[in-house]
Design a protein around this motif. Structure first.
Motif, short mmCIF file in Angstrom:
data_model
loop_
_atom_site.label_atom_id
_atom_site.label_comp_id
_atom_site.label_asym_id
_atom_site.label_seq_id
_atom_site.Cartn_x
_atom_site.Cartn_y
_atom_site.Cartn_z
N ALA A 142 -15.05 87.35 -112.74
CA ALA A 142 -14.11 88.06 -111.96
C ALA A 142 -14.62 89.29 -111.68
CB ALA A 142 -12.85 88.10 -112.72
N GLN A 176 -18.43 85.32 -106.85
CA GLN A 176 -17.54 84.26 -106.65
C GLN A 176 -17.47 83.60 -105.25
OE1 GLN A 176 -13.87 85.84 -108.61
NE2 GLN A 176 -14.44 84.58 -110.48
N VAL A 205 -7.39 87.51 -104.12
CA VAL A 205 -7.43 86.33 -105.10
C VAL A 205 -8.35 85.28 -104.79
CG1 VAL A 205 -6.22 84.49 -106.44
CG2 VAL A 205 -4.76 86.77 -105.71
N HIS A 247 -12.58 74.00 -112.11
CA HIS A 247 -12.46 75.46 -111.76
C HIS A 247 -13.96 75.98 -111.77
CE1 HIS A 247 -13.12 77.10 -115.81
NE2 HIS A 247 -12.36 76.27 -116.32
N ASP A 272 -14.78 79.31 -111.53
CA ASP A 272 -15.07 80.66 -112.01
C ASP A 272 -15.34 80.64 -113.61
OD1 ASP A 272 -12.42 79.89 -112.71
OD2 ASP A 272 -11.70 81.90 -113.36
N GLU A 281 -10.37 75.65 -108.59
CA GLU A 281 -9.70 76.86 -108.53
C GLU A 281 -10.72 77.96 -108.84
OE1 GLU A 281 -6.92 77.23 -111.89
OE2 GLU A 281 -6.16 78.91 -111.16
N GLU A 340 -9.47 81.17 -110.03
CA GLU A 340 -9.15 82.09 -111.22
C GLU A 340 -8.43 81.58 -112.53
OE1 GLU A 340 -5.20 83.49 -109.98
OE2 GLU A 340 -5.81 85.56 -110.34
N ALA A 395 -9.28 83.71 -115.50
CA ALA A 395 -8.40 84.99 -115.45
C ALA A 395 -7.07 84.64 -115.64
CB ALA A 395 -8.48 85.82 -114.02
N SER A 423 -5.22 82.04 -114.42
CA SER A 423 -4.53 81.31 -113.01
C SER A 423 -3.25 82.09 -112.90
CB SER A 423 -3.84 79.93 -113.73
OG SER A 423 -5.22 79.07 -114.22
#
Ligand SMILES: [Zn+2]
Length: 511
Positions: free
Chosen positions: A53, A59, A88, A110, A112, A196, A198, A201, A203
């Motif tokens: 993040a 990212q 975001v 995801h 990230d 995804e 995030e 972090a 979601s």
């Protein structure tokens, strides 16, 4: 009794022999074996892109790389799904519509990862420079070169941030589709891909994305590819997650700290009061004694109870590993325990200990109580039960520091701050026809019996899929249990990655 046991044996042997007879799974396995070098080369590129993040540029590059992976595979409608809130990390989306298909599965992973502190990683490692080892580092694995001939062994490990959590999920899903189309197979259902950015972090904006893109996110089931397989190494399917919420409790006594010699035995001690209050919440067998605490629980179905009984017991192994000789709920296994709501003290504080200890009566004592929830519980209702219990013990409950008036009036004062972070549990029934197909699809890829877990102990925001899309979810993890996710030296076992491709591919063949 005998008859059903015989039937069980019969169905067991049929499903086991099916694992060697399914031509589709064999084709997927062949593709993976023949293309291991290319698969790993691409995976290395993906792993070398920072995805934390704190590095939005990294990212973005990760998301762009995944879009390229999808375009290279002929996946349609490849695009970024953005939240309404700017900045975001977007979801990477794509789909494959199959003529005549009656069902649609969405595959979730995801891209990230958790923050990294390179100083904590083993000396030979860099979180974004993937390296390959002959085994786990703590099992005497040594750094070896990536093989030029593409021959990879199952026990080898690739070390990098998100090697397991959850770029392995992205990679297994996209290569499963590749394996299907390049083996001359056609998926049995429409496929949607949802990656995804995030998750680690929290979601926080997933709700916005699900709401905004509701029309394209329709499906019959979400397959969540995240997390580890069972500690025994067996493949597992997890049908739900526990919910979670918190309460901050602070008991007040005298306005200033007192000399324990001059006032001990006379002035109330908040640490003792809080200890007694917390102790009143559980009996000696670990059962919560708060009125109605277990009342809302939706009972497990017969199928779920059977699955739970079949989960290989990890209790003795874990007791040994953790240096404990007993468990809180006597006679209840770990798997059973996580299928009940829990009340846990996350931390307590009052006065000082160690070098700062002094002979005093502190002014307050505080604790954080964590409530895990199962299906049927509502997080606010569960918080209220605790508050009602505190009141029933004679406490005056407030949401701020007590005033002098209140201090004069009430003998027992507590500040209760209910967390606003509640998440309800979610569980998909194992009895649904589509779930039966999922179980069968994973079974035919596995040598060993697979583990069916009604719920995992932890919490994921799966209720969002239900809330915004009225959708069902099921989690099919692929990573090794000792993958060090969220920590230093994260790794994926090669065998888990390759078998994960087969598992995802088999799921894509569901009709
Ligand atoms: Zn994850």
């Amino acid at each position: 009794m005998k008859k059903s046991f015989f039937f069980f044996l019969l169905s067991f042997s049929i499903s086991q022999s099916a694992s060697t007879q399914s031509p589709e799974v064999l084709l997927l396995r062949k593709f993976v074996n023949n293309n291991a070098g290319n698969i790993i080369n691409e995976f290395r590129e993906l792993l070398s892109l920072p995805n934390v993040a704190a590095d939005p540029g990294g990212q973005q590059k990760t998301a762009a790389f995944i879009m390229t992976m999808m375009n290279n595979r002929g996946i349609q409608k490849v695009q970024l799904l953005n939240a309404s809130t700017p900045g975001v990390p977007p979801v990477v989306y794509g789909e494959v519509m199959v003529p005549g298909a009656k069902q649609t599965l969405i595959f979730y992973a995801h891209y990230d990862g958790q923050p990294v502190n390179p100083a904590q990683w083993a000396k030979a490692l860099d979180p974004f420079e993937p390296k390959i080892f002959s085994n786990a580092i703590d099992k005497e694995g040594i750094n070896i070169p990536f093989p030029a001939d593409g021959n990879y062994l199952n026990e080898w490990r690739i070390y990098a941030r998100s090697a397991a959590d959850d770029k392995a999920g992205v990679d297994a899903i996209l290569n499963a589709y590749d394996a299907i189309r390049k083996s001359g197979l056609v998926p049995g259902c429409n496929l949607k891909f949802f990656f995804e950015g995030e998750e680690e972090a929290g979601s926080t904006h997933l709700n916005e994305i699900l709401e905004k893109y509701r029309p394209i996110l329709q499906s019959d089931l979400w397959i969540i590819c995240d997390g580890p397989v069972h500690q025994s190494g067996k493949k597992q399917i997890v049908f739900g997650v526990r919910g979670d919420t918190h309460l901050d409790l602070t008991v007040y006594a005298s306005k200033r700290p007192l000399h324990s010699g001059h006032y001990g035995n006379w002035a109330p001690n908040p640490a003792m009061m809080l200890a007694k209050l917390l102790a009143s919440m559980k009996d000696d067998n670990g059962r919560v004694t708060i009125k109605g605490f277990y009342d809302d629980v939706t009972p497990l179905t017969a199928f779920e109870r059977k699955a739970l009984a079949d989960v290989p017991a990890a209790d003795e192994q874990m007791k040994k590993e953790l240096g404990i000789s007993t468990v809180e709920m006597k006679g209840v296994t770990l798997s059973e325990a996580i299928n009940q709501p829990s009340l846990n003290i996350n931390g307590m504080q009052s006065g000082n200990v160690g070098k700062l200890a002094s002979n005093q009566i502190p002014t307050y004592a505080t604790a954080v109580v964590d409530l895990r929830l199962v299906l049927g519980n509502d997080w606010q209702r569960q918080q209220q039960k605790v508050i009602d219990h505190i009141k029933a013990q004679g406490y005056y409950v407030t949401d701020r520091e007590p005033s002098d008036e209140e201090r004069k009036k009430y003998a027992q004062i507590i500040k209760v701050i209910p967390g606003q972070d509640g998440v309800n549990a979610q569980r998909t029934s194992m009895d649904l026809p589509i779930i039966q197909k999922v179980i069968a699809a994973v079974k035919i890829t596995a040598k060993d019996p697979i583990v069916l877990q009604p719920t995992m102990g932890g919490t994921l925001p799966l209720f969002l899929f239900e809330k915004y899309l009225n959708a069902k979810t099921v989690t099919v993890p692929i990573a090794n249990h000792d993958n060090n996710q969220h920590a230093e030296n994260e790794n994926i076992r090669i065998g888990n990655l390759f078998e994960g491709i087969e598992t995802m591919g088999s799921l894509m063949m569901i009709k």
